[in-house]
Every structure is written in C-alpha cells, then in structure tokens.
Design an enzyme around this catalytic site. Structure first.
Site, PDB file in Angstrom:
ATOM      1  N   CYS A   1     -13.900  28.370  34.829  1.00 18.21           N
ATOM      2  CA  CYS A   1     -14.983  29.219  35.328  1.00 18.21           C
ATOM      3  C   CYS A   1     -14.635  29.873  36.670  1.00 18.21           C
ATOM      4  CB  CYS A   1     -16.294  28.450  35.428  1.00 18.21           C
ATOM      5  SG  CYS A   1     -16.203  27.075  36.576  1.00 18.21           S
TER       6      CYS A   1
ATOM      7  N   ARG B   1       5.418  62.054  24.616  1.00 16.06           N
ATOM      8  CA  ARG B   1       5.237  60.695  25.124  1.00 16.06           C
ATOM      9  C   ARG B   1       3.856  60.218  24.698  1.00 16.06           C
ATOM     10  NH1 ARG B   1       4.605  62.599  31.431  1.00 16.06           N
ATOM     11  NH2 ARG B   1       2.803  63.885  31.048  1.00 16.06           N
TER      12      ARG B   1
ATOM     13  N   TYR C   1     -12.872  27.457  26.087  1.00 14.58           N
ATOM     14  CA  TYR C   1     -13.517  28.718  26.465  1.00 14.58           C
ATOM     15  C   TYR C   1     -13.103  29.155  27.863  1.00 14.58           C
ATOM     16  CZ  TYR C   1     -16.708  25.937  29.341  1.00 14.58           C
ATOM     17  OH  TYR C   1     -17.218  25.095  30.288  1.00 14.58           O
TER      18      TYR C   1
ATOM     19  N   ARG D   1      15.107  66.889  35.198  1.00 12.68           N
ATOM     20  CA  ARG D   1      13.828  66.176  35.352  1.00 12.68           C
ATOM     21  C   ARG D   1      14.060  64.677  35.423  1.00 12.68           C
ATOM     22  NH1 ARG D   1       9.383  69.053  32.324  1.00 12.68           N
ATOM     23  NH2 ARG D   1      10.239  71.071  31.841  1.00 12.68           N
TER      24      ARG D   1
ATOM     25  N   LYS E   1      11.110  59.698  28.677  1.00 15.19           N
ATOM     26  CA  LYS E   1      11.361  61.094  28.303  1.00 15.19           C
ATOM     27  C   LYS E   1      12.689  61.223  27.573  1.00 15.19           C
ATOM     28  CE  LYS E   1       9.782  64.004  31.314  1.00 15.19           C
ATOM     29  NZ  LYS E   1       9.740  64.586  32.648  1.00 15.19           N
TER      30      LYS E   1
ATOM     31  N   MET F   1       7.422  62.218  39.874  1.00 18.05           N
ATOM     32  CA  MET F   1       8.820  62.522  40.096  1.00 18.05           C
ATOM     33  C   MET F   1       9.021  64.034  39.978  1.00 18.05           C
ATOM     34  SD  MET F   1       9.635  59.408  40.472  1.00 18.05           S
ATOM     35  CE  MET F   1      11.396  59.416  40.431  1.00 18.05           C
TER      36      MET F   1
ATOM     37  N   GLY G   1       3.245  63.409  37.519  1.00 13.40           N
ATOM     38  CA  GLY G   1       3.278  64.087  38.813  1.00 13.40           C
ATOM     39  C   GLY G   1       4.063  63.351  39.873  1.00 13.40           C
TER      40      GLY G   1
ATOM     41  N   SER H   1     -14.379  21.745  33.475  1.00 13.71           N
ATOM     42  CA  SER H   1     -14.310  23.193  33.672  1.00 13.71           C
ATOM     43  C   SER H   1     -13.453  23.426  34.909  1.00 13.71           C
ATOM     44  CB  SER H   1     -15.707  23.777  33.868  1.00 13.71           C
ATOM     45  OG  SER H   1     -15.592  25.162  34.100  1.00 13.71           O
TER      46      SER H   1
ATOM     47  N   HIS I   1      -3.225  68.216  37.063  1.00 14.50           N
ATOM     48  CA  HIS I   1      -2.871  66.944  37.686  1.00 14.50           C
ATOM     49  C   HIS I   1      -4.109  66.057  37.843  1.00 14.50           C
ATOM     50  CE1 HIS I   1      -2.233  64.331  41.220  1.00 14.50           C
ATOM     51  NE2 HIS I   1      -1.079  64.122  40.628  1.00 14.50           N
TER      52      HIS I   1
END
Ligand code: PEP
Ligand code: MG
Length: 904
Positions: free
Chosen positions: A857, A364, A877, A96, A26, A107, A105, A790, A482
């Site tokens: 994997c 923001r 991969y 703030r 901010k 702070m 929501g 693998s 909110h």
C-alpha cells in the site's frame, strides 16, 4: 574491422527493423522500407556505435570509418547515377540524426549538403530550375551555419524577411530565382561575419562537419532534457542517416509532407491523416511557417470546418493532395496500407514528391495521445492485425493518467465565452494563467501556479516550458507542428495553429475576439475541440466507458493480481470503485481527525493528563469515526476495507505557532503554558523514527480501542442496514511479533465487546503493515499473529535506505542525475534492496501461514514497474490512489503477458 556503415536503396539494404539499437529507429526503418520495395532515396547509416566511440575517444572516429563511408558514398552514387561533389550535376545529401527511439525536434538535420558556389550552377543547369538551385543553396547555408556551426537562425530569418518586405510579398514562394541568389550572397556574408571564415566549399569537408554536428547534438541541453524526461539512457547515442536528396521544391508538381496512418489525436482511421506543402522542402511543414494543406479530401473538409474556411476558399487556397495530385494519392494510400500491415502499428511518415514522383523519407511508430493509443490498439485487434495481448502491451500504463483527469463540465462550457478556435492538436482540458515564454512557464509552475504557455509557434528550446505548462496554445503550425507532436507525446493539452489570436511577445499579451489578454490572465483550452476559452472553466470527472472500458476489461481478463485503492473518504472510495478498485488497501484514519469539528477533540485527547481525560476526548471522536467508516463500508459494499490504526506522531496534531496555541488554549480551556509544555514534550529530533505507528497504540491502548470500536460498531450498523462490511484492521509500523500481538489483543477484545453489545457479528481480519526491516526479517514470527501483511513501502524504503522521506527530496535528484540510483526509490520500488525484503518477508510469512494474504500500500502500488514486481513476487494485491487504479490494472495484465512471453 567492425561494420560501421550500412547502405540502403533500390530494393535492398544491409540493415533491417530489427537493428534499431545499431542503426537508430530512422536508419533501421529506411532499410526495412527499402527491402519492402517502398521508394526510398538511397543512402547509408552510420551506426550508433560510432557515436558512443566518438564521445569515448574525445570526439574522434574509428580508423576504418572513412574507408567504409567512401564505399557507401560510391554505392549511393551508383544507384542514383550522380556523383557527390560533381560540379555539373551533383549528388546532394541530407544528413539527419536518428536515435533508437524517436526524439522529435531534438536532433538536427542538414539538407542539400554538397552544394557550393560552383555546383549550385551545375544543379541549376541540370534541373533547368534556377530557383530550386539558389533556394536549396541558401537553405543549406542556413542549416549548415546553424546546426553545424551554431550561428543563430534568426539572423537568416531576418535577412529573408527583409527581402520579402522589400518586395512587398508575404510568402517564401513569392520570391524568384534572383531573390534567392541575392539571399545566398547575404547568407554567406552572415556566415563570414559571424564565424570569421568562409563557408566550406569542399563537399567532403561539409559532410564530415555535418556528421560531427549530428553526433555532438546528442549532447545539447535540449536533447539531454528530453532524455531525462523520457528516461532514455545517455549512452544509447544516435546514428547518422545520409541519404540522397530529393526535392519537394522543384515546382508545382513537387511537394513535401508528413502523415499518420491513423489520427494521432483520436485514433480514428477513416482517412489518411497528414499535411503537405506544394513546392516546399524538408522542415517547412513542421515549422509552421506556411499553413499546410491536408492530404485527403475528407481530411481537408474537416480541417476547413474546424478552421472556419468555406468550401470555395478551401478548394482554391488549400486543396487536398487527393485533389491536386490524383496520380500520387493512391500510391500513398497503398504505402499506408503496406506499412500498417508490415509494422502492425500506426506509422508516422515523411514523404517528398519530386516532379510527380513519390519518395518516402522515413517511417516510425507514431506518437499518439492516450485515447488514440487505446483506440488504435482496440481497432487493430478487431482488424485482425494484432492479438489482445499485443494490444495490452501497446499502451504504456502511465499514459492512462491522461484519460483519468477531469474534462470540462458541459454545463460550464455552455456559459463560457469562446475566444478563438485553433486545431485540436492534443486533447485534454487545461486551465491556467497565461505566460509567453518557456522560462516563465517553468518559473511560474515552480511556484505552484497552473500556466498556459502561449507562443506564436514552439521550437525544441521550449520543451522545458511545455513540460511545466498545463496546456499549450500556438498561433501558427498544423497538426504536425512541433507543439502538436511534443504535446501529444507528453499527454499535454494543446491547441495549435490558432490564427484567431495575435501574439505580442514584446509586451507579453495576445489579442483575440477584440480583447487583450496579458501575462497572468486566466484562460482555458479544450484540446479536443481546439477552443480557446475565457477565464477558468469548471471541470468534471471523466467517464471511463466505451473504448477505455473495453480495453480495461481485456486487462482484467488477463491479470491475476488484485488492485485495491488507498482511500480515506466515501467520495474517494467511490471514485476508485468507478476506476475498478476491488477493495481498499489502506485507509489512513489520521486524515479524518483534521476536520475542524474533530481536531479539538483530538487535541484534548493529546493534552489530557490521564487515561480518564483521554477517554473523555476519545468518546467525542468515536461517533465521527463511526460515521466515516459507515460511509466507507457503504461505498465499498461487499469489498474488503483495510483500516489502519493511528500512525503519525502526535505533535502533528498540535499547533506550533504562538497564535494558534493561544486560540487552542481558549477553545480547550487549558492554560497556554500547558500546551507549550506538551508541544515541547512531544518534540522529537527524529519523529519519523519516534513515537508513532503501533508505538502510540501500545502507549495509549485506549486510542486503538476507540478506533476498533468505531470500526466494529460501523460494521454492525452496516450489517443491520443490509450493507456487507468487510473490515480488515491493520496495525502500522511494527518491528516484530509482540507489538502486533499486543495491538491485536486490544482489537479482538473490543470486537467481542461490540458484537455482544450489538447482538450481531461481522467477519474481520487483523493484520499488519510491514514497514521496518526487522518486521520483514522476522516475518515468519509476525505471520503467527497476522491474517495479512501489507507492505508500507514508503516507510520500508525510508528505513531500508536510512533515508528520511521528508528530507531526501533535497539530494535524491542528484543521486539520480549522477546515476548512483537509477530512479527515485520513493517513486519506483528499489527491487534489489527493498524488493528483496518484500520477497523474503512474503516467503517467510507464507511458510508460517500458506494462505497469508499479502499486499502493498506504499506509493509504489500504482507505479507500473513496481506493480509488475509485485505480480512476480506473488503478492495478492496492490493498493494505490484512486487515479492510479487503472494504471495498476493495466500494469498487472502486462506482467502476466511478459511472464508468458518469458520477458519478465
Ligand atoms: C507506507 O509507509 O508505505 C505507508 C503506506 O504508510 P504512510 O505513507 O502513511 O506512512
Ligand atoms: Mg508508513
């Protein structure tokens, strides 16, 4: 002395966007907007370093802070032409918080700071607006008491309601100056009663108390929960932004609002998406107390349509800002353009209009749904704002998960009763049992239930329940309430502001469409249309076309790492191919044996006394396995399919309860004692390190032979049918070359037998999983026998850490909480330890065989950070569950971009 305080205002600033770490998001953006010439009320930011030192020094401030702060107050006074603490025409502040990343929501904020019994009268005189002064003062008392001193907000809300009831009015705006003055008296009484002291009258004392409260709020449980959920480090701290107050509650020519430069739910940007309230202040819009109005005319019309409000009522009761403040609207549009061109991303802004003058309070990067993230990234490339690479980097791979989950089936939707319609606040299809508070949501979800959290409106205290719920339904609040903001951030389905429902928290019920729904009843939410539906509604797989398809196409152009899937059935294989899988990296054949038709044969095989008995049972299993493989090869026509030979310990296939053992005895015509004895015999104190993996195939080569036969007969059959089968046989859990060599011989001998029987051949590979440290350490030798490696990083993590996969859940969370491990290593690959083995084994293996194919994997194959590691390590991969295939594709593309940008 280090600089702790950074001023901004009047077209100048000491900070900039690049200083987010120090000034918080901010603060940095207020500075940047100031430099861009956007009207920002002047003020200053106290850096996050002060927050960190505040906690390190037992809540004390650096020595020079006060001097720097006084200087900054002076600078602000000079710009605005008023003095802080002046009893006649006081400069008031908003205080703030502002962390590096936005924490909606989380702070707390204190507005109108600097007012006291004397200066409220000065403010009244200076503005000629008594109502404003008293209203501001009562708000200040409430926020100061609640945020700074922890007094329960409901006490003030109750007093406000009482005065409204006594007057017979519904809205705050129906209260006049006298009512507000009365409220100030009542609020001060509450303050005195609750805290045993008077409200501080000295503005400086108020300011220091508020600064301390903002810093302390970094440590509140809800902030801590949010950080935990979003992996935000605790030591970042928050900055404090102290800014001259501007008033949105100065009458009909004043307003306050929040807006998004593009639609945060869909990404559309045909108009300015935002809401405002006339004659209101600060949190009124997001608090969902009054129904906010839309900024643009098209937005207002769309809102009315969604809400069932006719054009006449819309025009008179909820007109757009474009209509009622035609002078301001173009200015706001101009700023929208300027901000997007500057930040090159969708912005979430707050603004206030004070007597016809526009002020921007913050900007923001806006939170958005996954589909909006994809659309915005695509559109911005097409608009020339960003590059394709920027677009790929914009979307957090895990967010794609939101797009891959089922949507309501159109057919089912046609049959279902729509109970109510609210705002489509966050898309998705959610079905669940209703609960009425966050704790219940968490508890029920903990029992494995799917729940829909139904609230009048949500507040930051509800965050754990929202996280646990499948969907959220609120009766009040707009698109920026909110609930809406948090749900979008979490990728949770949310219908907000649904005033067709009446929530009764006391008896845990809500009514809609003339019916009453109680705790535990099933409802469904369509977050894309805002519909609340009765009962469970069937879902179907989403279609990955349009924007998503185009976006993923760009990722595929960029990435070099292959992406395969872990799939055991033709259906899963098909789903994965639809998601872009380029082959199967792991088929766990054991899952195929649990089918009721097959388990008996499997059990007979385990219970057999000799090879002949085992062979008879295996012969029964062979046709089933062959059919499975034909199905999978067909689904994966032309793509490689890695099939692993039997891996789990045999006791997993036998029944352990007395009843089940008796049933098996009857079915298999074997005495129950024999079953019991075999179960006893197979019992291991440490099955994960016991007779499993290749150790089974070595003890019972006929099992490997049966599986190899099924694979090759299926492949030959496919070939005859014109299907291109590409089997890759994979041996699990070897600790060195000889185990692989043994199993490979069995596979090759079987293959040759099958090929000569079938009169045809197919190409195939035989490789191994690397799941044990010894296999990794001797990978150069193992590679002599392997066509491919693998990494089974589930077992490799287990064996490298010496941590049981099955038991670690009991204490690993504690390790993460205490910071001993940064993350659960079973979810995110431990690059330092396990990763080192992966890297070393890859290098050693390729030293023996330069073109050795290497993949992964384990579960990590679909986790973005681990996928990026695999790219950097040169794997060919990754293989992951079907639903994570797009996530892996995107992460693999990001890995290339990060590498090119020198960020990896
Ligand atoms: C592994 O260990 O990483 C693996 C893929 O095998 P499984 O999870 O079946 O043990
Ligand atoms: Mg394994």
């Amino acid at each position: 002395m280090p600089k702790y305080v950074f001023t901004f205002g009047a077209g100048k600033a000491e900070g900039s966007t690049g200083m987010k770490n120090l000034l918080g998001g901010k603060g940095a953006n207020l500075a940047e907007m100031s430099i861009l010439g956007i009207p920002v009320p002047p003020g200053f930011t106290i850096s996050t370093e002060v927050c960190t030192s505040y906690f390190e020094t037992d809540k004390n401030y650096p020595a020079d802070l006060e001097v720097q702060l006084n200087k900054a107050v002076k600078a602000t006074e000079n710009i605005i032409g008023k003095r802080f603490g002046d009893p006649n025409d006081p400069l008031l502040f908003s205080v703030r918080s502002g962390a590096r990343v936005s924490m909606p929501g989380m702070m707390d904020t204190v507005l109108n700071l600097g007012l006291n019994d004397e200066s409220v009268r000065g403010l009244n005189r200076a503005t000629g607006n008594e109502r404003l002064g008293w209203d501001s003062y009562r708000r200040f008392i409430e926020m100061f008491a609640n945020v700074v001193r922890g007094v329960n907000r409901s006490l003030f809300e109750h007093a406000l309601q009482e005065i409204k009831d006594a007057k017979g009015v519904e809205l705050d705006t129906d209260l006049d100056a006298g009512d507000m003055q009365k409220l100030v008296g009542k609020y001060k009484d509450i303050y005195r009663r609750e805290l045993g002291e008077e409200l501080p009258q000295n503005p400086k004392d108020q300011l220091w108390a508020a600064i301390g409260a903002v810093f302390s709020s970094w440590d509140t449980p809800r902030a801590v929960t949010y950080r935990k959920l979003n992996s935000i480090p605790n030591d970042w701290g928050t900055a404090v932004n102290i800014q001259a107050m501007v008033f949105g509650n100065m009458g009909e020519d004043s307003a306050t609002g929040v807006a998004f430069t593009r639609d945060p739910a869909t990404g559309a940007h045909s108009y300015f998406y935002g809401e405002f309230l006339v004659n209101a202040q600060g949190e009124d819009v997001v608090a969902g107390i009054r129904t906010p109005q839309q900024i643009s005319l098209p937005g207002s019309r769309e809102w009315a349509e969604n809400n069932g409000t006719d054009e006449q009522a819309r025009k008179t009761d909820y007109p757009s800002l474009e209509e009622i403040m035609p002078g301001i609207y173009p200015e706001l549009e101009e700023i929208r353009k300027k901000l997007e061109e500057h930040y090159k991303d969708m912005q979430d802004v707050e603004f206030t209009i004070e007597r016809g003058r526009l002020w921007m309070l913050q900007t923001r990067t806006g939170k958005r749904t996954a589909s909006a993230a994809v659309k915005i990234a695509l559109d911005m490339v097409k608009e020339g704002l960003i590059t394709k690479e920027d677009a790929i980097m914009r979307v957090e791979p895990n967010r794609l998960d939101d797009l891959l989950h089922p949507v309501f089936d159109d057919e089912a939707l046609r049959r279902v009763v729509t109970l109510a319609k609210g705002l489509p606040a966050s898309p998705g299809a959610a079905t669940g049992q209703i609960v009425f508070n966050a704790d219940d949501a968490e508890a029920w979800a903990g029992e494995g239930k799917k729940v829909i959290l139904v609230r009048r409106e949500t507040s930051p205290e509800d965050i754990h329940g929202m996280n646990a719920a499948a969907g959220i339904l609120t009766a009040r609040g707009g698109m920026t309430s909110h609930a809406a903001v948090v749900a979008r951030g979490m990728g949770k389905c949310c219908v907000a502001g649904c005033d067709d429902i009446v929530v009764n928290n006391a008896d845990k019920s809500f009514s809609a469409a003339g019916k009453t729904f109680r705790e535990g009843d099933w409802i469904s939410l369509d977050g894309s249309t805002g519909k609340v539906l009765e009962g469970k509604v069937a879902t179907r797989e989403p279609e990955l076309t349009g924007d998503f398809g185009e976006f993923m196409g760009w990722a595929d152009e960029i990435r070099t790492l292959g992406v395969r899937t872990n799939a055991d059935t033709p259906h899963d294989s098909q789903v994965a191919v639809g998601f872009g899988a380029e082959g199967i990296g792991l088929t766990r054949t054991e899952h195929m044996f649990f089918d009721p038709e097959r388990i008996l044969a499997m059990q007979e095989m385990i219970l057999a006394d000799d090879e002949l008995g085992r062979q008879t049972a295996l012969d029964k299993l062979l046709p089933f396995q062959r059919e499975d493989f034909i199905g999978i090869f067909t689904a994966m026509d032309g793509l490689p399919v890695t099939i692993r030979t039997l891996d789990p310990p045999l006791h997993e296939f036998l029944p352990h309860t007395e009843d089940a053992q008796r049933e098996l005895a009857v079915a298999a015509k074997i005495p129950v004692e024999k079953i019991k004895a075999r179960v006893e015999q197979l019992n291991e104190s440490n099955p994960m390190l016991g007779h499993r993996g290749c150790r089974l195939g070595i003890a019972y080569p006929e099992i490997t032979a049966m599986q190899a036969r099924a694979i090759f007969e299926a492949a030959c059959e496919c070939k005859k049918r014109g299907v291109d089968a590409r089997p890759e046989v994979m041996i699990p859990l070897i600790s060195g070359r000889e185990e692989l060599a043994h199993q490979k011989r069995v596979v090759i001998e079987t293959a040759e037998k099958v090929f000569s029987e079938q009169g045809t051949r197919v190409d195939y590979l035989v490789g191994t999983m690397i799941e044990l440290p010894r296999a990794a350490l001797t990978a150069d030798e193992v590679a002599e026998e392997a066509d491919f490696f693998s990494f089974g990083t589930n077992d490799l993590t287990q064996t490298t850490f010496g941590l049981s996969r099955d038991d670690a859940g009991k204490f690993l969370p504690l390790y993460v909480e205490k910071g001993i491990l940064p993350e659960d290593p079973f979810q995110v690959l431990d690059q330092t330890g396990v990763g080192l083995l992966v890297e070393m084994a890859t290098q050693k293996g390729r030293r023996t065989k330069p073109d050795l194919k290497v993949g992964i994997c384990g579960e990590h194959g679909g986790e973005p950070k681990s996928v990026k590691f695999c790219h950097r390590t040169g794997l060919n991969y990754v293989s992951c569950s079907p639903y994570r295939v797009p996530i892996a594709r995107l992460a693999a593309a990001q890995a290339v971009i990060e590498e090119n940008r020198g960020q990896s």
